[in-house]
Scaffold this active site. Structure first.
Site, mmCIF file in Angstrom:
data_model
loop_
_atom_site.group_PDB
_atom_site.id
_atom_site.type_symbol
_atom_site.label_atom_id
_atom_site.label_comp_id
_atom_site.label_asym_id
_atom_site.label_seq_id
_atom_site.Cartn_x
_atom_site.Cartn_y
_atom_site.Cartn_z
ATOM 1 N N LYS A 153 0.868 -1.193 0.000
ATOM 2 C CA LYS A 153 0.000 0.000 0.000
ATOM 3 C C LYS A 153 0.889 1.223 0.000
ATOM 4 C CE LYS A 153 -4.416 1.079 0.154
ATOM 5 N NZ LYS A 153 -5.569 0.296 -0.321
HETATM 6 P P1 NAD Z 1 -12.833 8.373 -2.670
HETATM 7 O O1 NAD Z 1 -11.807 9.377 -2.359
HETATM 8 O O2 NAD Z 1 -13.297 8.191 -4.062
HETATM 9 O O3 NAD Z 1 -14.140 8.617 -1.784
HETATM 10 C C1 NAD Z 1 -14.134 8.804 -0.406
HETATM 11 C C2 NAD Z 1 -15.412 9.550 -0.057
HETATM 12 O O4 NAD Z 1 -15.548 9.628 1.362
HETATM 13 C C3 NAD Z 1 -15.438 10.971 -0.591
HETATM 14 O O5 NAD Z 1 -16.686 11.224 -1.185
HETATM 15 C C4 NAD Z 1 -15.206 11.810 0.657
HETATM 16 O O6 NAD Z 1 -15.786 13.099 0.559
HETATM 17 C C5 NAD Z 1 -15.867 10.957 1.715
HETATM 18 N N1 NAD Z 1 -15.373 11.229 3.057
HETATM 19 C C6 NAD Z 1 -14.122 11.563 3.447
HETATM 20 N N2 NAD Z 1 -14.070 11.758 4.765
HETATM 21 C C7 NAD Z 1 -15.311 11.531 5.232
HETATM 22 C C8 NAD Z 1 -15.903 11.568 6.511
HETATM 23 N N3 NAD Z 1 -15.209 11.879 7.588
HETATM 24 N N4 NAD Z 1 -17.216 11.263 6.620
HETATM 25 C C9 NAD Z 1 -17.940 10.951 5.543
HETATM 26 N N5 NAD Z 1 -17.437 10.907 4.300
HETATM 27 C C10 NAD Z 1 -16.142 11.187 4.142
HETATM 28 O O7 NAD Z 1 -12.260 7.000 -2.062
HETATM 29 P P2 NAD Z 1 -12.651 5.513 -2.463
HETATM 30 O O8 NAD Z 1 -11.704 5.065 -3.513
HETATM 31 O O9 NAD Z 1 -14.128 5.414 -2.676
HETATM 32 O O10 NAD Z 1 -12.225 4.736 -1.129
HETATM 33 C C11 NAD Z 1 -13.080 4.688 0.010
HETATM 34 C C12 NAD Z 1 -12.653 3.515 0.891
HETATM 35 O O11 NAD Z 1 -12.684 2.304 0.127
HETATM 36 C C13 NAD Z 1 -11.234 3.604 1.462
HETATM 37 O O12 NAD Z 1 -11.214 2.995 2.739
HETATM 38 C C14 NAD Z 1 -10.424 2.754 0.503
HETATM 39 O O13 NAD Z 1 -9.251 2.222 1.096
HETATM 40 C C15 NAD Z 1 -11.429 1.659 0.195
HETATM 41 N N6 NAD Z 1 -11.165 0.942 -1.061
HETATM 42 C C16 NAD Z 1 -11.144 1.578 -2.260
HETATM 43 C C17 NAD Z 1 -10.915 0.856 -3.419
HETATM 44 C C18 NAD Z 1 -10.957 1.488 -4.786
HETATM 45 O O14 NAD Z 1 -10.924 0.730 -5.773
HETATM 46 N N7 NAD Z 1 -11.047 2.782 -4.938
HETATM 47 C C19 NAD Z 1 -10.673 -0.525 -3.350
HETATM 48 C C20 NAD Z 1 -10.698 -1.150 -2.098
HETATM 49 C C21 NAD Z 1 -10.953 -0.407 -0.956
#
Ligand code: NAD
Length: 476
Positions: free
Chosen positions: A107
């Site tokens: 990561k």
């Molecule tokens: P992203 O940046 O696209 O979205 C995150 C969202 O959460 C945003 O809309 C942001 O405004 C919101 N956010 C941030 N802080 C917040 C808070 N305190 N309260 C409420 N909302 C809040 O990120 P993502 O890619 O969707 O990732 C989200 C989670 O999923 C992370 O934990 C990431 O590790 C996990 N994840 C993502 C992927 C991927 O393919 N993108 C894969 C596996 C796991």
């Protein structure tokens, strides 16, 4: 996010790991080898922006190299730190093992709020960060392959791939150095939606498991279930959209950075996503009830809670008040080890992160294979498949007409049946199969072992035994 008595994210992952290992027969040496993080590289680099030199701090952590390349996203957020990337890298190891993606865990992260920079600045910063990692083989198609995570997306992945290719002009597999790229730059269809799509497939499979549904004190199917989602980013948006549009779920709460929106009759996911893009938050959205204390909506009455933003949001301080009987961890580490204990005590069923959000790495695996094979999935078979289906249809119609029965195949059936599978259909089919198979491997441990009473421990047991087998095969 953690309360003082709460362990850090890394410690939380280790507590959950130790709980599973206590039920296994691993040698103490192997148990430690799998648990520890192999290496974490910290880099500080300068970029000249707006007339001054700004220094940034980034990390790339490699948890386990029992399989290579290692795989794991790159996160852009102000809270990024060594503890966090190491926890996330460990989760990647277990996740890849669980869904049988042939990778070790890694990561990366950069301490930055991407909203403070324009696109040109972000490109300069990303290319410089990538340069630092590439020159140490911490980005490399055969050793370490990043992907998007919070704060990054296909745009950043395209910059990273291009940077790698500039630095390795004779590497014919250079495009495979990173996944989650746009389709016009070596990406694969269905990657952007993959993690949210995987959450949907995971829930569909859960509701096929009658014993699991019963353990959650629930009944029926996904149809009509009320859902609260935290984080309407890549993962949360796609999960909420597919569940509401295709499975009949009602999204009754959406929690964002600046508060939450609720509506017992169901929120319009696309309209809210659009609103956030134009207004920077949900506060002024006119079509729903606004709740300033967004986190309180985690406690709203609903059937399914989907934390899809960041870690540690369900912790000792609020776990007792979370009422949803089913939580699916779309984010990594949203439930702390302390909260996990409280929720297990209440009988809440938690579909754990290492499984729930594995759709991203699964489709990343498909993208990596596509890049290495230099050909789009379906390109060789699609028309041949259509021609064979056409033969059957022609023959059925001939038989029907020759025998005087006069059956007619409906145009809708013909269109659907004739269509050979293209890349998107194949990606979705591979993802669905992966999510179903991995669920079944976890659920069989959950239902059959008397000493395992939750899906997370079951997931760890399956994943750790696969990693252990792989180490043993190497003679360790
Ligand atoms: P992203 O940046 O696209 O979205 C995150 C969202 O959460 C945003 O809309 C942001 O405004 C919101 N956010 C941030 N802080 C917040 C808070 N305190 N309260 C409420 N909302 C809040 O990120 P993502 O890619 O969707 O990732 C989200 C989670 O999923 C992370 O934990 C990431 O590790 C996990 N994840 C993502 C992927 C991927 O393919 N993108 C894969 C596996 C796991």
């Amino acid at each position: 996010m953690n309360t003082p008595e709460e362990p850090t994210f890394r410690e939380s992952v280790d507590i959950m790991y130790n709980r599973a290992v206590a039920l296994m027969d691993l040698s103490p040496g192997l148990e430690e080898k799998i648990r520890v993080c192999n290496a974490t590289y910290t880099v500080r680099f300068g970029v000249r922006l707006r007339g001054e030199l700004k220094t940034f701090t980034g990390y790339r952590s490699v948890h386990s190299e029992h399989m290579e390349p290692v795989k794991g996203g790159i996160r852009y957020a102000t809270g990024v730190n060594q503890d966090e990337v190491e926890a996330l890298a460990a989760l990647m190891t277990y996740k890849c093992a669980l869904v049988e993606a042939p990778f070790g865990g890694s990561k990366g992260g950069l301490c930055i709020d991407p909203r403070e920079y324009d696109e040109n600045e972000l490109e300069l910063i990303t290319r410089r960060f990538a340069y630092e990692l590439i020159k140490r083989d911490l980005i490399n198609p055969s050793q370490n392959v990043p992907a998007p995570d919070m704060g990054t997306g296909e745009r950043e992945m395209a910059w990273i791939a291009d940077q790698y290719k500039r630095m390795n002009t004779t590497d014919i597999n250079g495009t495979a150095c990173v996944t989650g790229k746009p389709t016009n730059a070596g990406g694969i269809q269905g990657r952007t939606e993959a993690t949210g799509r995987g959450v949907q497939y995971a829930l569909q499979e859960f509701f096929r498991d009658a014993d699991g549904v019963k353990k959650a004190g629930m009944s029926g199917t996904l149809d009509g279930k009320s859902v609260v989602v935290q984080g309407l980013g890549n993962v949360g948006y796609h999960a909420a959209k597919f569940l509401s549009e295709e499975d009949g779920c009602k999204i009754v709460g959406i929690i964002e950075r600046d508060g939450a929106l609720t509506d017992p009759n169901g929120l319009d996911v696309d309209a809210i996503r659009h609103w956030i893009a134009g207004h920077g938050g949900v506060a002024t959205y006119p079509g729903a009830t606004y709740v300033e204390d967004g986190a309180s909506v985690l406690e709203l009455d609903c059937d399914i809670l989907i934390p899809a933003a960041l870690e540690g949001v369900i912790n000792r301080t609020n776990a007792g008040r979370v009422t949803a009987p089913l939580i699916i961890e779309a984010a990594n580490g949203p439930v702390t080890a302390g909260a996990d204990e409280i929720l297990r005590g209440k009988g809440t069923v938690i579909i754990p992160d290492m499984y729930a959000n594995a759709g991203g790495v699964t489709v990343s695996y498909f993208e990596w294979v596509k890049n290495l094979s230099h050909i789009r999935f379906g390109r060789m078979q699609r028309r041949q498949e259509e021609a064979r289906h056409q033969l059957i249809i022609d023959e059925l119609e001939r038989l029907s007409s020759d025998s005087g029965i006069g059956w007619e195949l409906s145009p809708n059936f013909k269109t659907k049946y004739l269509r050979g599978a293209g890349e998107l259909e194949l990606v979705r089919s591979g993802l669905d199969d992966t999510m179903r198979t991995a669920y079944q491997s976890m659920a069989s441990v959950w239902h059959e072992r008397g000493d395992v009473d939750d899906l997370r421990t079951a997931a760890y047991l399956v994943a750790i035994s696969k990693v252990a087998d792989s180490y043993r095969a190497k003679g360790l």
